[in-house]
Scaffold this active site. Sequence first.
Site, PDB file in Angstrom:
ATOM      1  N   HIS A 149       3.686  -1.719   8.074  1.00 34.01           N
ATOM      2  CA  HIS A 149       3.326  -0.187   7.694  1.00 34.01           C
ATOM      3  C   HIS A 149       1.997  -0.288   6.917  1.00 34.01           C
ATOM      4  O   HIS A 149       0.808   0.240   7.219  1.00 34.01           O
ATOM      5  CB  HIS A 149       4.501   0.435   8.047  1.00 34.01           C
ATOM      6  CG  HIS A 149       4.167   2.241   7.747  1.00 34.01           C
ATOM      7  ND1 HIS A 149       3.651   2.848   8.857  1.00 34.01           N
ATOM      8  CD2 HIS A 149       3.186   2.849   6.368  1.00 34.01           C
ATOM      9  CE1 HIS A 149       3.652   3.921   8.275  1.00 34.01           C
ATOM     10  NE2 HIS A 149       3.404   3.938   6.975  1.00 34.01           N
ATOM     11  N   GLU A 150       2.595  -0.729   5.359  1.00 25.69           N
ATOM     12  CA  GLU A 150       1.620  -0.075   4.885  1.00 25.69           C
ATOM     13  C   GLU A 150       0.327  -0.794   4.346  1.00 25.69           C
ATOM     14  O   GLU A 150      -0.285  -0.558   4.446  1.00 25.69           O
ATOM     15  CB  GLU A 150       1.961  -1.127   3.063  1.00 25.69           C
ATOM     16  CG  GLU A 150       3.850   0.391   2.683  1.00 25.69           C
ATOM     17  CD  GLU A 150       2.611   1.971   3.075  1.00 25.69           C
ATOM     18  OE1 GLU A 150       1.749   2.066   3.106  1.00 25.69           O
ATOM     19  OE2 GLU A 150       4.381   2.467   2.992  1.00 25.69           O
ATOM     20  N   HIS A 153      -2.498   0.677   6.702  1.00 21.95           N
ATOM     21  CA  HIS A 153      -3.425   1.471   5.592  1.00 21.95           C
ATOM     22  C   HIS A 153      -4.105   0.839   4.669  1.00 21.95           C
ATOM     23  O   HIS A 153      -5.595   1.253   4.583  1.00 21.95           O
ATOM     24  CB  HIS A 153      -2.237   2.021   4.719  1.00 21.95           C
ATOM     25  CG  HIS A 153      -1.220   3.105   5.366  1.00 21.95           C
ATOM     26  ND1 HIS A 153      -1.809   3.816   6.190  1.00 21.95           N
ATOM     27  CD2 HIS A 153      -0.174   3.586   4.879  1.00 21.95           C
ATOM     28  CE1 HIS A 153      -0.890   4.968   6.639  1.00 21.95           C
ATOM     29  NE2 HIS A 153       0.438   4.624   5.478  1.00 21.95           N
TER      30      HIS A 153
END
Length: 236
Positions: A149-150, A153
């Site tokens: 997920h990170e 970004h």
Amino acid sequence: MQAAANETVFAMAGPTVKIYAHVVTTSAKSGKYSQTMINNQIAAMNKAYNPYTISFTLAGTDFTVNNQWATGSDSTELAMKKALRKGTYADLNLYFVSDLGGGLLGFCYFPTTVSSGSTDFYLDGCVNLADSLPGGTATNYNQGGTAVHESGHWFGLFHVFQGSSCSGSGDMVSDTPIQKTATSGCPSSQDSCPNQSGLDSIHNYMDYSYDQCYTQFTAGQQTRMLQMYSQYRAGK
């Protein structure tokens, strides 16, 4: 419709990104996290991103005991990263800290225009709770989904619920339905914007679902990731 999306996904060439993994613990938790857990994290990254023509290779792992750095706090973050960061702006540095504060699972920095050696250059990368590593002790979040997920970004993706509204541009990706509310857990379905087309993206890596619920990005997210990487990171 799904077949067309898959054709788009597989037609686009993506990068192989070097990962430098940094495990930072308090003295009390020294030895809790292993190279095997890091290797399994890289495998989880490749499982998530390979269908979208992005792959990862582990360039190195280091283990550091530092009670202050292990909290991932704002006051020590830059010092930690200046000491540990490796590679170029095209390389992904993942920091796994044992005592990340604020109830966070992780945080990361979006791509931007930076100069090598600048503060933004050093801050780049993703800080993750070490217990989110595969085999860690973060219940429901210990299959490697946090770093996946990170890293989204890091490639320039917003949350699928960006803006927390049923109107506007949301996450700037056209094939993720407008979503107002972050998903909690792993429901069978969710529709936080019933007057808009499409259900919430509960299986999307850029939601807040349990790790077991994560299964996909979209073709539009792939396009954005590849464009942002090419614009800001490739060759830097």
